[in-house]
Design an enzyme around this catalytic site. Structure first.
Site, mmCIF file in Angstrom:
data_model
loop_
_atom_site.group_PDB
_atom_site.id
_atom_site.type_symbol
_atom_site.label_atom_id
_atom_site.label_comp_id
_atom_site.label_asym_id
_atom_site.label_seq_id
_atom_site.Cartn_x
_atom_site.Cartn_y
_atom_site.Cartn_z
ATOM 1 N N ASP A 1 -26.553 128.277 110.121
ATOM 2 C CA ASP A 1 -27.362 128.876 110.599
ATOM 3 C C ASP A 1 -28.998 128.415 110.757
ATOM 4 O OD1 ASP A 1 -25.138 130.744 109.634
ATOM 5 O OD2 ASP A 1 -26.141 131.907 111.265
ATOM 6 N N ASN B 1 -25.991 128.615 105.469
ATOM 7 C CA ASN B 1 -24.861 128.924 106.186
ATOM 8 C C ASN B 1 -24.461 130.126 105.448
ATOM 9 O OD1 ASN B 1 -22.847 128.776 108.636
ATOM 10 N ND2 ASN B 1 -21.453 127.875 106.785
ATOM 11 N N LYS B 2 -23.014 131.057 106.133
ATOM 12 C CA LYS B 2 -22.577 132.000 105.699
ATOM 13 C C LYS B 2 -22.225 131.776 104.163
ATOM 14 C CE LYS B 2 -21.686 134.868 107.439
ATOM 15 N NZ LYS B 2 -22.597 135.958 107.458
ATOM 16 N N ARG C 1 -22.255 137.195 117.375
ATOM 17 C CA ARG C 1 -22.645 136.774 116.131
ATOM 18 C C ARG C 1 -22.516 135.239 116.109
ATOM 19 N NH1 ARG C 1 -18.551 134.317 115.257
ATOM 20 N NH2 ARG C 1 -19.297 133.868 113.309
#
Ligand code: MRU
Length: 352
Positions: A240, A250-251, A51
Site C-alpha cells: 500500500d 501492506n495488509k 479497495r
C-alpha cells in the site's frame, strides 16, 4: 496475451459515470455499482466496494473528474480533493492519483477542466494495466527460475488480495502468477484468508478460480507452518505504501509472513508499482496505519465471536522492514528493498 482483468472499473464513454464491481458482495454475487459523483466515489472507497491501492487511486481520480463536471471552480476542486483523500489513509496511490489530476487541471480554463481530468483518470487507469504487466514480466523470471531449480508446480504463498481485483488489470502480486500460468509453468497458490475482511478467501480465491489458477485456502496463521514444512517456494505480496528505505506497508499479517519467510529462508518479494512508492517518507515508521471499526473483528459475517464490549484494536496494515524481504518487484525490474536498491531503479528520485 490475454489480460486477466475483471472489469473492476469501467468508465462510461459519455464521461458521466463509472461502473465498479462491488467487492463487498464477492464471492456470493458479482454486482456493479454506478458512481456518478465525487460523493459516490468517496463512499465506494470508504465502504471498500473498491479497495486495493491502485484501484482506490483510479477510482478517486474519476471521482475528482466527476466533481469537476458539476462544478469546475477552484473551490470545488479543493473540496473534492479533500473529500476523496480523506477516505482511506494508508495507500499512497490515493493521494498520488488525486494530486496528479489536480496538477493536470488547476492551470486550465474552467471549461476545460472536467474533460482534462477525465482524460488524466483514463491515463492513470491505462498505465496501471501496463505497469502491472511490466512488473509481472520481471516477477515471472523468479517463478521460471524456481520451476527449473526446485519443483513444479512452484508453490507460492500470497496474502490479502493484490490481484486483478485490486487494480485495473493483472494485479501486482498476481501478475507474475498469471503470466506463469499463461506460459504453462505450473504454479499452485496458497491463499492466506486475511482476517478480518477476508480479502484472501473472498477475493483472491474468486479471481484465481476465474482464471483457472490452482490454489488452496489456508488460515492466516498457517503461512509460517507451511514455510517451516518446506511447502512454500516463494512468498509474493502487494504493498500500500513503500517508503524510501524499502520498508513495505501492506495488509496486516504481511510482517508476520516476512518474519517466517526470513527464518525459513523462503524468498519473499513485494510487488510494487512505482505509484505505490512514497518518496517523501524515509521510513515505514512514518506511515499512517489505518485503524478500522471494532465490528469487523467482533462480528465477522454479522455473528458475534467475542463477549459484548470486548476491547478491540483493528489495525488494517503493518510495516515490514525491507531487510526481511528478498526484494521488490517493480515495473523497472527487481531491486533490494532498500534506499540504494530503489534509487538504483529510480535514479530520478535519488537524494542530492
Ligand atoms: O484494505 P485493502 O483491501 O484495500 O488492502 C489491500 C492490500 O493490502 C493490498 O495488498 C495492496 O493494496 C496492494 S493491491 C495491488
Amino acid at each position: 496475451v490475454k489480460i486477466p482483468e475483471l472489469q473492476t472499473l469501467r468508465a462510461s464513454s459519455a464521461r458521466d459515470r463509472v461502473e465498479i464491481v462491488d467487492q463487498t458482495r464477492l464471492p456470493h454475487a458479482r454486482e456493479t455499482v454506478v458512481l456518478a459523483s465525487a460523493a459516490d466515489a468517496a463512499h465506494a472507497i470508504r465502504a471498500m466496494q473498491v479497495r486495493g491501492a491502485p484501484l482506490i487511486g483510479a477510482t478517486a481520480a474519476y471521482g475528482l473528474a466527476l466533481a469537476l463536471r458539476e462544478d469546475p471552480s477552484d473551490a470545488a476542486l479543493a473540496a473534492a480533493h479533500a473529500l476523496l483523500v480523506a477516505t482511506r489513509p494508508t495507500a499512497v496511490n490515493l493521494r498520488w492519483a488525486l494530486d496528479r489530476v489536480r496538477a493536470r487541471v488547476s492551470h486550465l480554463d474552467l471549461a476545460a477542466r472536467a474533460d482534462a481530468a477525465w482524460t488524466e483518470a483514463d491515463a492513470i487507469a491505462a498505465e496501471d494495466v501496463a505497469t502491472n504487466h511490466a512488473l509481472g514480466k520481471h516477477g515471472l523470471r523468479l517463478i521460471q527460475r524456481l520451476a527449473e531449480e526446485r519443483r513444479s508446480p512452484v508453490q507460492i504463498l500470497t496474502h490479502c488480495n493484490a490481484g486483478a481485483l485490486a487494480t485495473l488489470g493483472w494485479g501486482t502480486a498476481t501478475a507474475p502468477i498469471y503470466l506463469a500460468h499463461i506460459a504453462r509453468i505450473p504454479v499452485h497458490v496458497w491463499v492466506s484468508e486475511t482476517r478480518p475482511r477476508l480479502q484472501g478467501s473472498r477475493l483472491t480465491t474468486w479471481e484465481l478460480r476465474a482464471h483457472g489458477v490452482p490454489h488452496t485456502l489456508v488460515v492466516d496463521a498457517a503461512g509460517a507452518a507451511l514455510m517451516r514444512q518446506r511447502r512454500i517456494d516463494l512468498v509474493l505480496v502487494g504493498a500500500d505504501r513503500v517508503t524510501r528505505n524499502g520498508d513495505v506497508c501492506n495488509k496486516i499479517g504481511t510482517y508476520a509472513k516476512a518474519l517466517a519467510a526470513h527464518d525459513n529462508d523462503v524468498p519473499m518479494y513485494a510487488a510494487v508499482p512505482s505509484t505505490t512508492i512514497d518518496w517523501a517518507l524515509d521510513s515505514g515508521d512514518a506511515v499512517l496505519i489505518e485503524e478500522r471499526d471494532a465490528g469487523e473483528v467482533l462480528n465477522p459475517g454479522g455473528e458475534s465471536i467475542a463477549p459484548a464490549g470486548t476491547s478491540v484494536v483493528n489495525l488494517a496494515f503493518d510495516v515490514t522492514p525491507g531487510r526481511l524481504l528478498t526484494g521488490l518487484i517493480t515495473e523497472r525490474g527487481i531491486c533490494a528493498a532498500s534506499a540504494s536498491g530503489l534509487e538504483g531503479l529510480f535514479p530520478e528520485h535519488a537524494h542530492g
